[in-house]
Write a protein that holds these residues in place. Sequence first.
Motif, PDB file in Angstrom:
ATOM      1  N   ASN A  46       0.288 -10.822  -0.733  1.00 17.81           N
ATOM      2  CA  ASN A  46       0.591  -9.416  -0.312  1.00 17.81           C
ATOM      3  C   ASN A  46      -0.357  -8.720   0.469  1.00 17.81           C
ATOM      4  OD1 ASN A  46      -1.003  -8.951  -2.647  1.00 17.81           O
ATOM      5  ND2 ASN A  46       0.644  -7.784  -3.691  1.00 17.81           N
TER       6      ASN A  46
ATOM      7  N   LEU B  11      -3.415  -7.641  -0.282  1.00 14.81           N
ATOM      8  CA  LEU B  11      -4.109  -6.784  -1.048  1.00 14.81           C
ATOM      9  C   LEU B  11      -5.492  -7.195  -0.501  1.00 14.81           C
ATOM     10  CD1 LEU B  11      -3.002  -6.406  -4.627  1.00 14.81           C
ATOM     11  CD2 LEU B  11      -2.979  -4.819  -2.698  1.00 14.81           C
TER      12      LEU B  11
ATOM     13  N   GLN C 156       3.576  -2.306   4.613  1.00 15.37           N
ATOM     14  CA  GLN C 156       4.004  -1.612   3.400  1.00 15.37           C
ATOM     15  C   GLN C 156       5.490  -1.830   2.906  1.00 15.37           C
ATOM     16  OE1 GLN C 156       2.834   2.425   4.663  1.00 15.37           O
ATOM     17  NE2 GLN C 156       0.703   1.898   4.431  1.00 15.37           N
TER      18      GLN C 156
ATOM     19  N   ARG D 297       5.400  -5.067   1.679  1.00 14.23           N
ATOM     20  CA  ARG D 297       5.068  -5.517   0.076  1.00 14.23           C
ATOM     21  C   ARG D 297       5.920  -4.678  -0.755  1.00 14.23           C
ATOM     22  NH1 ARG D 297      -0.973  -2.738   1.280  1.00 14.23           N
ATOM     23  NH2 ARG D 297      -2.227  -4.675   1.525  1.00 14.23           N
ATOM     24  N   ALA D 298       6.729  -3.674  -0.636  1.00 13.46           N
ATOM     25  CA  ALA D 298       7.783  -3.171  -1.425  1.00 13.46           C
ATOM     26  C   ALA D 298       8.630  -4.187  -2.091  1.00 13.46           C
ATOM     27  CB  ALA D 298       8.659  -2.021  -0.946  1.00 13.46           C
TER      28      ALA D 298
ATOM     29  N   MET E  44       4.367  -7.242  -7.975  1.00 10.72           N
ATOM     30  CA  MET E  44       3.114  -7.801  -8.787  1.00 10.72           C
ATOM     31  C   MET E  44       3.002  -6.950 -10.160  1.00 10.72           C
ATOM     32  SD  MET E  44      -0.585  -8.048  -6.836  1.00 10.72           S
ATOM     33  CE  MET E  44      -1.679  -9.076  -7.367  1.00 10.72           C
TER      34      MET E  44
ATOM     35  N   PRO F 117       7.813   2.853  -7.840  1.00  8.16           N
ATOM     36  CA  PRO F 117       8.205   2.239  -6.472  1.00  8.16           C
ATOM     37  C   PRO F 117       9.478   2.678  -6.029  1.00  8.16           C
ATOM     38  CG  PRO F 117       8.489   0.797  -8.271  1.00  8.16           C
ATOM     39  CD  PRO F 117       7.801   1.905  -8.828  1.00  8.16           C
TER      40      PRO F 117
ATOM     41  N   LEU G  35       8.373   5.812  -3.978  1.00  6.07           N
ATOM     42  CA  LEU G  35       7.705   5.476  -3.009  1.00  6.07           C
ATOM     43  C   LEU G  35       8.944   5.256  -1.813  1.00  6.07           C
ATOM     44  CD1 LEU G  35       4.929   3.166  -4.008  1.00  6.07           C
ATOM     45  CD2 LEU G  35       4.625   5.378  -3.156  1.00  6.07           C
TER      46      LEU G  35
ATOM     47  N   MET H 266       2.823  -2.139  -4.222  1.00  5.65           N
ATOM     48  CA  MET H 266       4.262  -1.580  -4.197  1.00  5.65           C
ATOM     49  C   MET H 266       4.352  -0.933  -2.829  1.00  5.65           C
ATOM     50  SD  MET H 266       4.908   0.182  -8.040  1.00  5.65           S
ATOM     51  CE  MET H 266       3.230   0.596  -8.359  1.00  5.65           C
ATOM     52  N   GLY H 267       3.378  -1.042  -1.744  1.00  5.34           N
ATOM     53  CA  GLY H 267       3.687  -0.650  -0.673  1.00  5.34           C
ATOM     54  C   GLY H 267       3.454   1.007  -0.332  1.00  5.34           C
TER      55      GLY H 267
ATOM     56  N   GLN I 257       0.349   8.720   0.087  1.00  3.72           N
ATOM     57  CA  GLN I 257       1.522   8.545  -0.870  1.00  3.72           C
ATOM     58  C   GLN I 257       0.493   8.014  -2.189  1.00  3.72           C
ATOM     59  OE1 GLN I 257       4.097   5.621   0.266  1.00  3.72           O
ATOM     60  NE2 GLN I 257       5.737   7.217  -0.037  1.00  3.72           N
TER      61      GLN I 257
ATOM     62  N   TRP J 155       0.523  10.844  -5.165  1.00  2.00           N
ATOM     63  CA  TRP J 155       1.378  10.537  -6.229  1.00  2.00           C
ATOM     64  C   TRP J 155       0.367   9.694  -7.277  1.00  2.00           C
ATOM     65  CZ3 TRP J 155       6.241   9.228  -3.264  1.00  2.00           C
ATOM     66  CH2 TRP J 155       7.011  10.259  -2.968  1.00  2.00           C
TER      67      TRP J 155
END
Lengths: 342, 220
Positions: free
Chosen positions: A54, A56, A80, A83-84, A88, A108, A111, B127-128, B133, B137
């Motif tokens: 992903n 990271l 981004q 990745r959602a 993980m 999430p 987000l 988590m994107g 953010q 958050w």
Amino acid sequence: MSAIELESIHKVYQTGRQSVHALRGVTLRVEEGQVYGIIGQSGAGKSTLLRCINLLERPTEGTVTVAGKRLTDLPARALQRERARIGMIFQHFHLLQSATVADNVAFPLRLAGVARRQARARVGELLELVGLGGYEHKYPTQLSGGQKQRVAIARALANHPSVLLCDEATSALDPNTTRAILDLLLDIQRRLGLTIVMVTHEMAVVQRVCDRVAVMDHGQVVEEGPLTEVFVSPRHEVTRSLLEADDPEPDQVRPRSGGTVARIVCAGAAAEGPFLKEAAAHTSTQFTILHGKVDSVKDQPYARLTVEWLGEPAHVQGAFQWLRERGCRVDVRDEEGWRDAR
Amino acid sequence: MHADIVWPEIWQATGATLYMVGVGTLLSTLIGLPIGILLVLFSPNHLLANRPVYQALSLIVNVLRSVPFIILMIALIPFTEWVMGTSIGTTAAIVPLVVGAAPFYARLAETALREVDPGVIEAAQAMGASTWQIVWWVLLPEARAGVLSGIVITAVALVSYSAMAGVIGGGGLGDLAVRYGYDRFQTDVMLVTIVVMMVLVQVMQGIGDWWVARLSRRGG
């Protein structure tokens, strides 16, 4: 189309004048719906590899493709979004300490801009799924390790990911909790058709849940294949040492009646039924079990036994041959250790 | 002796001190918190890791913090005049108070934000979450107890800074204590102002501690 494709991944860390080559050209494919294990000793590069999936960790070289999207080519915003869709979970859970269980799982969704009412319904559903219904208003500090990992799993699944990455997800848990979490992951994987990639240093974890496994050493994949194959006939030294972790050293096994000491490993159909007894009966020989276990890999039977075989040398060889034809691996011990005596 | 104590002046000075401390704390937080956030984000191995920017920002904060407040106040007179149109009076005194306290609070906020578990930040990235953010958050909620106790420390420091505001005609309790206690040898007036300031600090610290404890109990 594979769920995940890693193509010649290199990762080099620059620390001052020194550079550390953490990954040296790893190429891997994980098929959709598979539970894929990456195992290796600490420092082998397995966590770095997982974190490359992903991004990271951004590979110094190579390409990462998840669900058909080449992540290494994407700009920040698009990355981004992708990745959602990749869940993980971590060894130390990494929950928000200041938020309730419900808010952690909703994170999430928040987000992603999901409406509050909709998010609340989804959170309830997810907590039910991981067996934590009614824990909405607790804080992480009030939970046990296993419960925290359940919250983390619920959080990772909130956005309906197609892939779940597990970074030593059970390494901080006791054996019973580990088993419960692995069973939960397997259950969820089957129900949702997830692809799971799991990094661990424990063979027992791989053994319980994985379909396929890659063994890493010094930043490279040294062995890769279906679980039963790797368990029965490991080709690389590192794989063997991981498998032999709970086997006795060759010089600790002494024949009690002057027979031949052998280790017999098999899985699947070969491990079913009274196969040792049959081998002995067919060749008019006898055997004693010195050490071993009869277990399962994923849902296949698996046996790993150290035996002493007694009888005419030629007959004993015949018994080993019979076992090999059945699909067992037979290693015989001599002064120098175990060897495939074919 | 009681007849000498000028109660109306004391209450008026208390009001001036509260005004300077209140507005000063508010503005110092509003300016210092973003600086603290940037200090963390630009620091090595963090989300926006950028060594030159971090060092420049850090230098500015250090320079402002290294000047003793009484000198800062005088040195800033032209700046204060430019901002407020005057360099004299209680409101004008707020300018040097904020210039002195904002970098102080920025460092306190930086320390609190740096305590946030890097793993949690990483989980949010996975988590994107965007950088913004994560700040809004993850960093701020996770560090809220530290961020809040920093505000209390800044407010208490401002009580002490504001005592020097008399130098530029800012008034307040410190000014009163100097004028009566030092210039006129009226020790009793000075003692009263000391007690009032002590009560002020106690009350602020008490409320702050209670609030921080409440946040911490909930795992923050």
